[in-house]
Design a protein around this motif. Structure first.
Motif, PDB file in Angstrom:
ATOM      1  N   LEU A  39      34.696  36.289  31.347  1.00  0.00           N
ATOM      2  CA  LEU A  39      35.411  37.069  32.358  1.00  0.00           C
ATOM      3  C   LEU A  39      35.373  36.381  33.718  1.00  0.00           C
ATOM      4  N   GLN A  40      36.553  36.308  34.366  1.00  0.00           N
ATOM      5  CA  GLN A  40      36.665  35.669  35.677  1.00  0.00           C
ATOM      6  C   GLN A  40      37.124  36.633  36.764  1.00  0.00           C
ATOM      7  N   ASN A  41      38.020  37.553  36.414  1.00  0.00           N
ATOM      8  CA  ASN A  41      38.611  38.432  37.426  1.00  0.00           C
ATOM      9  C   ASN A  41      38.724  39.869  36.925  1.00  0.00           C
ATOM     10  N   VAL A  48      32.056  36.700  38.671  1.00  0.00           N
ATOM     11  CA  VAL A  48      33.296  37.464  38.423  1.00  0.00           C
ATOM     12  C   VAL A  48      33.833  37.959  39.763  1.00  0.00           C
TER      13      VAL A  48
END
Length: 465
Positions: free
Chosen positions: A416-418, A460
């Motif tokens: 997960l990044q955003n 994140v």
């Protein structure tokens, strides 16, 4: 005084001479001038004929016509029937005046956008015949009401015709069979219809008569109860049906369809032999024990890459998780969910679990109730989402049910990044005024910050709009 007049005269001559010498645009060849006019609304392009003799007839060679009367409609009073009729007359005269003077054999793009009903059938038939005679490639008929809402009486819609030469004859004779109805549109690549009624025979007819047609979009129209599109000779690649009344059954079979969008009330689907269907958006669907949408579209689940489901089931319905098939190639999943009484929505994550390479997960929450409960955050069985990079939640209100969905993704999406949170009120049964709606959204934004900022994983990025 003589000196002042003399100076004024010299200034005018000097400006005029300098203007002529520096008017590079007017000195351009017609091809370049037409490229400039193509970027203007048709009304403005025609108005350039008054600039000078050089510009007088340039617009007559346009092959892009965009008759957009939206601004005229926006400036009208809501209940002014007389004003609407006057504006309709002006619009019709404008279109007729332009197309009568067009001198090229072809038209690439032709668009009509105005509130016009079946009353103006002769004028619209004439424009349609003009476009077809000019071998139009992109045709848009946007005849929706000025409110942009479908007409309550669909019989008031303009009726997309059989061959135009048969328009008068069919009032006196029996309609021909569907095999005989062919409206030839040999150059047509894209067709968009808004507020236009289309019968089943007519649809089959213009699909048969438009071998190059790849994009078909129909909005706010009245369609036949049973809609059948298919056949190996069908070249259609993209089909979009939005808020179309009448239709209850849609069958798509045996052609190279790449994307299908249906937004509206629940209908029954039958899909078969659609090997290239990668983008599917369907609305008013059920994922409960009865009428499960996956059983209706099972033939194409292995090819899908983008899936958008507008789910009519509430969280109190029993989700048949065993009926959710593997979606091996879905990279983007969007779920529209009815949020009521703060009931847990975690069962819907079973659809995301069926997507092993999911990268983008969007959840739209429709606020059917603003009620909140004080309860512990529930968790569901863990599932490793190896490729999920983006979670977007629209309609986040700050209920425990909203928080549970975000927590699930935070705990299971290892890449997960955003996370993007939009607290906009997508829908509410509670009849909020504009001021109350803004207040509720501000409260939702504050809740999102309070709930999510302390627990967002390191690395994140959290965005709260």
């Amino acid at each position: 005084m003589r000196n002042l007049r003399s100076r004024s005269s010299r200034n005018k001559e000097g400006l005029s001479g300098r203007s002529c010498r520096n008017d590079f645009i007017s000195q351009m060849p017609d091809e370049l001038l037409l490229m400039i006019l193509d970027l203007l609304p048709t009304k403005d392009a025609v108005a350039t004929s008054s600039l000078s003799t050089r510009w007088r007839f340039v617009w007559c060679s346009l092959n892009v016509f965009d008759f957009d009367g939206e601004k005229s409609l926006e400036n009208m009073e809501d209940d002014s029937t007389v004003l609407l009729i006057n504006e309709q007359t002006k619009f019709i005269n404008q279109v007729n005046g332009v197309i009568q003077r067009h001198n090229l054999p072809t038209v690439q793009y032709f668009r009509i956008r105005f509130d016009l009903s079946m009353v103006y059938i002769q004028e619209i038939d004439h424009w349609l015949q003009f476009a077809l005679d000019k071998k139009v490639e992109i045709l848009e008929l946007d005849l929706m009401q000025k409110s942009c809402m479908p007409r309550e009486n669909p019989h008031e819609n303009y009726d997309f015709p059989l061959p135009l030469s048969n328009r008068r004859m069919r009032h006196f004779y029996k309609w021909p069979s569907s095999d005989d109805i062919v409206l030839e549109m040999l150059s047509l690549y894209r067709l968009e219809l808004y507020g236009v009624s289309v019968t089943e025979p007519t649809l089959k007819g213009f699909l048969k008569g438009a071998p190059c047609l790849e994009v078909l979009s129909i909005y706010g129209s009245h369609l036949s109860t049973h809609l059948h599109v298919g056949g190996s000779d069908n070249n259609l690649k993209h089909l979009k049906l939005v808020q179309c009344s009448g239709v209850k059954f849609i069958s798509l079979c045996n052609f190279d369809l790449e994307s299908f969008i249906h937004v509206g009330k629940f209908v029954e689907y039958h899909f078969d032999d659609l090997p290239k269907l990668t983008d599917l958006k369907v609305g008013g669907v059920s994922v409960g024990l009865e009428d499960n949408v996956f059983s209706q579209v099972s033939c194409c689940v292995s090819s899908l890459q983008v899936l958008h489901l507008d789910i009519i089931d509430g969280p109190e319905e029993i989700l048949d998780t065993d009926s959710v098939p593997k979606l091996p190639n879905v990279k983007k999943l969007t779920l529209i969910i009815r949020a009521t009484q703060d009931d847990s929505l975690l069962d819907y994550t079973s659809i995301a679990k069926a997507c092993p390479i999911l990268e983008t997960f969007e959840i739209w929450l429709y606020w059917f109730s603003l009620a909140k409960r004080r309860r512990k955050v529930r968790r569901t069985a863990s599932h490793c989402h190896k490729h999920l990079k983006l979670l977007k939640v629209e309609g986040y209100y700050g209920r425990i049910s909203d928080l549970e969905l975000v927590v699930y993704v935070m705990e299971n999406a290892i890449a997960l990044q955003n996370i993007v949170i939009d607290p906009s009120c997508l829908y509410s049964r509670e009849g909020l005024t504009a001021a109350n709606k803004l207040k509720v959204e501000q409260q939702a934004r504050s809740s999102a910050k309070r709930q999510l900022q302390p627990i967002v994983p390191q690395g994140v990025e959290l965005t709260i709009k």
